[in-house]
Design an enzyme around this catalytic site. Structure first.
Site, short mmCIF file in Angstrom:
data_model
loop_
_atom_site.label_atom_id
_atom_site.label_comp_id
_atom_site.label_asym_id
_atom_site.label_seq_id
_atom_site.Cartn_x
_atom_site.Cartn_y
_atom_site.Cartn_z
N TYR A 33 0.83 -1.20 0.00
CA TYR A 33 0.00 0.00 0.00
C TYR A 33 0.86 1.25 0.00
CZ TYR A 33 0.67 0.97 5.04
OH TYR A 33 1.20 1.29 6.27
N ARG A 52 8.04 4.08 -4.48
CA ARG A 52 8.09 3.13 -3.36
C ARG A 52 7.08 1.99 -3.58
NH1 ARG A 52 7.50 5.53 2.59
NH2 ARG A 52 5.33 5.68 1.92
N ARG A 100 -7.55 -20.55 -1.72
CA ARG A 100 -6.55 -20.34 -0.68
C ARG A 100 -5.42 -21.36 -0.77
NH1 ARG A 100 -4.88 -20.83 4.46
NH2 ARG A 100 -4.55 -18.88 5.58
N HIS A 102 -0.99 -20.96 0.07
CA HIS A 102 0.02 -19.95 0.38
C HIS A 102 0.85 -19.54 -0.83
CE1 HIS A 102 -1.12 -21.08 4.38
NE2 HIS A 102 -0.21 -20.28 4.95
N LYS A 147 6.44 -1.75 2.06
CA LYS A 147 5.22 -1.19 2.65
C LYS A 147 4.08 -2.18 2.41
CE LYS A 147 2.94 3.30 3.27
NZ LYS A 147 3.09 3.54 4.68
N GLU A 179 11.93 2.61 14.35
CA GLU A 179 11.04 3.68 13.88
C GLU A 179 9.78 3.66 14.73
OE1 GLU A 179 9.66 2.95 9.85
OE2 GLU A 179 9.69 0.80 10.19
N LEU A 203 10.91 1.45 7.33
CA LEU A 203 10.33 1.92 6.09
C LEU A 203 11.02 3.24 5.76
CD1 LEU A 203 8.00 1.46 4.01
CD2 LEU A 203 6.81 3.26 5.26
N1 PLP Z 1 7.35 4.09 9.16
C1 PLP Z 1 6.21 3.38 9.19
C2 PLP Z 1 6.19 2.05 9.86
C3 PLP Z 1 5.04 3.89 8.59
O1 PLP Z 1 3.92 3.18 8.62
C4 PLP Z 1 5.10 5.18 7.99
C5 PLP Z 1 3.91 5.75 7.36
O2 PLP Z 1 2.91 5.14 7.21
C6 PLP Z 1 6.29 5.88 8.00
C7 PLP Z 1 7.41 5.30 8.58
C8 PLP Z 1 6.40 7.24 7.39
O3 PLP Z 1 6.41 7.14 5.98
P1 PLP Z 1 5.94 8.33 5.07
O4 PLP Z 1 6.75 9.54 5.47
O5 PLP Z 1 6.26 7.88 3.69
O6 PLP Z 1 4.50 8.53 5.32
#
Ligand code: PLP
Length: 279
Positions: A33, A52, A100, A102, A147, A179, A203
């Protein structure tokens, strides 16, 4: 104005949108996403978000259904239907509908969902006061750079933060800050901005990248290295970045006051540069 949904090439009212119970996004969390926001109706950093999305798709061997030009067209059409000044565009691509199993299906095409909803920004008071956070174990898998819609580790961390009465959960793996549950975490130490390096543990936030660029432009040194929890507690400033959070000061972590207990000067400088950039 109703929220807008888009499913596999068709726009429809949000509350009429459905997908199959056999969708692999639902069955396995097998999808990716992106969240893009608009400022005064204009989507911000679309190219970075779509890059991304492409990268996440490639890493999961998932077919990306649309080119950037086509995505930009769908997004524009959705925004025209939604008419929001500040909108949140949520894009989701899954490996599609299949019996279904995997392993990847042979013949399923991706399911593509996009929603356009009004974005309610954080209050000015929250931005001025900063927020509190609590650390917790980072339980997520080994590819946090993708993501993916598979967000259980983030969900549990966020719920923990909610129960603890704090704004954000700061994730810690092997004693090092990775993070936030939905944000990147940055600190100011001796006048420099420090944040976890890009790689499988975080991320790579679009906001993080832009903010690090703003810091460099301001002549603020930037170091991408992991911090211990103790060095976060004793940092001069801590702040979060994210598409909807923008640049948000953290004034307390695990009940310990950060710096003066107010968003610090570098956080405020970067937040005001952000506002200048986004109008
Ligand atoms: N880290 C995580 C785990 C996130 O879910 C997000 C945003 O959803 C971010 C960092 C920040 O990413 P962005 O600046 O691209 O929104």
């Amino acid at each position: 104005m109703p929220d807008i949904a888009f499913v596999n090439g068709h726009f429809l009212p949000w509350n009429e949108a459905t997908i199959s119970i056999d969708d692999r996004g639902f069955q396995f969390g097998d999808g990716i996403y992106e969240v893009i926001r608009t400022y005064r109706g204009i989507p911000f950093e679309v190219k970075a978000h779509l890059n991304r999305l492409d990268r996440s798709a490639k890493e999961l061997q998932l077919a990306q259904p649309y080119s950037h030009v086509q995505w930009a067209e769908w997004i524009q059409q959705g925004l025209e239907r939604g008419c929001y000044q500040n909108a949140k565009i949520y894009i989701q691509v899954t490996r599609g509908v299949a019996l279904r199993d995997h392993a990847f299906p042979e013949d399923a095409g991706p399911t593509v969902v996009m929603t356009i909803r009004e974005l309610h920004p954080l209050s000015l008071q929250t931005r001025q006061d900063g927020v509190s956070a609590a650390t917790c174990e980072d339980l997520r898998w080994g590819r946090c750079d993708i993501k993916s819609v598979n967000l259980l580790g983030n969900v549990l961390a966020r719920e923990g933060a909610k129960k603890a009465g704090v704004f954000e959960a700061i994730l810690v793996r092997d004693g090092l800050v990775t993070e936030g549950s939905l944000s990147n975490v940055l600190a100011v130490q001796s006048g420099a901005v420090v944040t976890a390096p890009e790689g499988p543990r975080i991320l790579s936030g679009v906001t993080r990248t832009v903010v690090l660029g703003l810091a460099k432009k301001e002549g603020i040194p930037v170091y991408e290295r992991f911090m211990s929890v103790d060095s976060l507690y004793t940092a001069d400033e801590v702040f979060l970045t994210g598409t909807t959070l923008e640049v948000l000061g953290v004034v307390q972590v695990d009940g310990k006051t950060i710096g003066s207990g107010r968003p610090g000067p570098i956080t405020r400088t970067l937040a005001s540069r952000w506002t200048l950039l986004t109008g």
